[in-house]
Design a protein around this motif. Structure first.
Motif, PDB file in Angstrom:
ATOM      1  N   GLU A  76      12.354  37.671  -7.992  1.00  9.19           N
ATOM      2  CA  GLU A  76      12.995  36.516  -7.364  1.00  9.19           C
ATOM      3  C   GLU A  76      12.453  35.202  -7.925  1.00  9.19           C
ATOM      4  N   LYS A  77      11.918  35.265  -9.115  1.00 14.75           N
ATOM      5  CA  LYS A  77      11.273  34.099  -9.702  1.00 14.75           C
ATOM      6  C   LYS A  77      12.227  32.920  -9.843  1.00 14.75           C
ATOM      7  N   PHE A  78      13.498  33.211 -10.102  1.00 16.72           N
ATOM      8  CA  PHE A  78      14.483  32.141 -10.284  1.00 16.72           C
ATOM      9  C   PHE A  78      14.590  31.281  -9.024  1.00 16.72           C
ATOM     10  N   TYR A  79      14.300  31.875  -7.855  1.00 19.14           N
ATOM     11  CA  TYR A  79      14.414  31.108  -6.610  1.00 19.14           C
ATOM     12  C   TYR A  79      13.143  30.325  -6.306  1.00 19.14           C
ATOM     13  N   TRP A  80      12.011  31.031  -6.235  1.00 19.32           N
ATOM     14  CA  TRP A  80      10.803  30.323  -5.793  1.00 19.32           C
ATOM     15  C   TRP A  80      10.309  29.319  -6.817  1.00 19.32           C
ATOM     16  N   GLU A  81      10.639  29.528  -8.095  1.00 19.89           N
ATOM     17  CA  GLU A  81      10.259  28.545  -9.113  1.00 19.89           C
ATOM     18  C   GLU A  81      10.943  27.198  -8.874  1.00 19.89           C
ATOM     19  N   THR A  82      12.134  27.241  -8.259  1.00 19.59           N
ATOM     20  CA  THR A  82      12.871  26.010  -7.972  1.00 19.59           C
ATOM     21  C   THR A  82      12.047  25.071  -7.106  1.00 19.59           C
ATOM     22  N   TYR A  83      11.291  25.635  -6.191  1.00 14.61           N
ATOM     23  CA  TYR A  83      10.514  24.835  -5.257  1.00 14.61           C
ATOM     24  C   TYR A  83       9.032  24.762  -5.632  1.00 14.61           C
ATOM     25  N   LEU A  84       8.483  25.848  -6.114  1.00 14.90           N
ATOM     26  CA  LEU A  84       7.041  25.891  -6.369  1.00 14.90           C
ATOM     27  C   LEU A  84       6.684  25.538  -7.807  1.00 14.90           C
ATOM     28  N   LYS A  86       7.371  26.243 -12.249  1.00 19.76           N
ATOM     29  CA  LYS A  86       7.177  27.347 -13.191  1.00 19.76           C
ATOM     30  C   LYS A  86       5.706  27.687 -13.397  1.00 19.76           C
ATOM     31  N   SER A  87       4.826  26.743 -13.108  1.00 17.90           N
ATOM     32  CA  SER A  87       3.401  27.007 -13.316  1.00 17.90           C
ATOM     33  C   SER A  87       2.739  27.653 -12.093  1.00 17.90           C
ATOM     34  N   TYR A  88       3.501  27.844 -11.015  1.00 21.41           N
ATOM     35  CA  TYR A  88       2.928  28.427  -9.801  1.00 21.41           C
ATOM     36  C   TYR A  88       2.591  29.897 -10.075  1.00 21.41           C
ATOM     37  N   PRO A  89       1.349  30.311  -9.893  1.00 22.80           N
ATOM     38  CA  PRO A  89       0.937  31.679 -10.254  1.00 22.80           C
ATOM     39  C   PRO A  89       1.512  32.724  -9.307  1.00 22.80           C
TER      40      PRO A  89
END
Length: 285
Positions: A76-84, A86-89
């Motif tokens: 689900e990286k496409f979703y949480w990256e939107t808010y957190l 791309k560098s969020y581990p």
């Protein structure tokens, strides 16, 4: 039923998940023998489900145990990256996306509210803590029950996010017998329970008739519990989206009541707000 003798595990006292916010205590004792019984979720099982629910006996007491599949945040990286970003581990993203941690957070908040007497009635199926399965238990369930714990998705990134611990995770709950079906006389109680959960900052996100027993929600694998990194960020990036997430249980409850044809005078907050058309959410089964 088959009984599996568990090897003595290392002492587990850590509350989970190891991040800011509510946490769930471990089930005690962690090294107890489990006598596995029948699956309880077969009638609602599907390939993208979060896990499997079994009736099981521990120390002569019957429980319902939800055994979780392994989950990879990259799915689900496409979703949480939107808010957190791309560098969020993923070592941190997993705390807010993994269904196991979702249940830990929700039940941790419920226990906290009960301990503080903010809630005096049982508003959800009682949880007794989390449990790690032994290799013997995992092998037994995979061999005898034919379940897939999704171990194939484990790569170095997920291994690191899990701290190298690749035992299957489980949540131990009361074994409930549903004696109060959702209908006109009971729907108001179900709504009160959902409303109380929302007031505690718990948004179940999976409101449907199958998720209620005796007017109480039995599963929190799709829930968001505040403080929640994605929801906190959404407050700053997209206030409307954050507002929709907090009202999602209300909208889903109305949809459930309409689909089931239950007559009720209940008024949810969605009756007073114009929500954007809902799309199928990524975190729902």
């Amino acid at each position: 039923m088959a009984k599996r003798r568990r090897k003595t595990a290392s002492s587990l006292t850590a509350l989970l998940p190891p991040c800011r916010g509510p946490k769930l205590q471990p089930f005690q004792p962690q090294d107890a023998s489990i006598k596995w019984g029948p699956r309880l979720d077969k009638s609602h099982a599907h390939s993208d489900s979060q896990g499997y629910v079994f009736q099981a006996e521990i120390a002569s007491r019957q429980y319902a145990i939800k055994v979780f599949k392994f989950y990879h945040p990259d799915i689900e990286k496409f979703y949480w990256e939107t808010y957190l970003g791309k560098s969020y581990p993923i070592e941190r993203a997993i705390f807010y996306t993994d269904p196991f941690y979702a249940e830990c957070r929700a039940y941790g908040r419920i226990k906290q509210a009960c301990d503080e007497r903010r809630v005096t009635a049982r508003i959800a199926t009682r949880c007794h803590g989390y449990l790690f399965l032994t290799t013997e238990d995992m092998n037994f369930l995979e061999r005898q029950e034919g379940i897939d714990l999704c171990t194939s998705i484990i790569d170095e990134n997920l291994r690191r996010a899990l701290g190298g611990d690749l035992r299957a995770r489980a949540i131990v709950k009361d074994l409930e017998i549903d004696t109060t079906r959702l209908q006109k006389k009971s729907i108001d109680q179900a709504w009160r329970n959902v409303s109380l959960l929302n007031s505690l900052g718990i948004y179940n996100q999976d409101i449907r008739t199958e998720n209620f027993m005796n007017c109480r929600i039995v599963d929190f694998g799709s829930s968001w519990t505040e403080p929640h990194a994605i929801l906190d960020k959404a407050d700053k990036v997209d206030a409307d989206e954050a507002r929709e997430q907090r009202l999602s249980d209300c909208a889903q409850f109305d949809e459930m009541v309409e689909q089931e044809g239950i007559k009720t005078t209940k008024k949810t907050p969605t009756s007073r707000h114009n929500l954007r058309p809902r799309k199928k959410s990524w975190w729902l089964d």
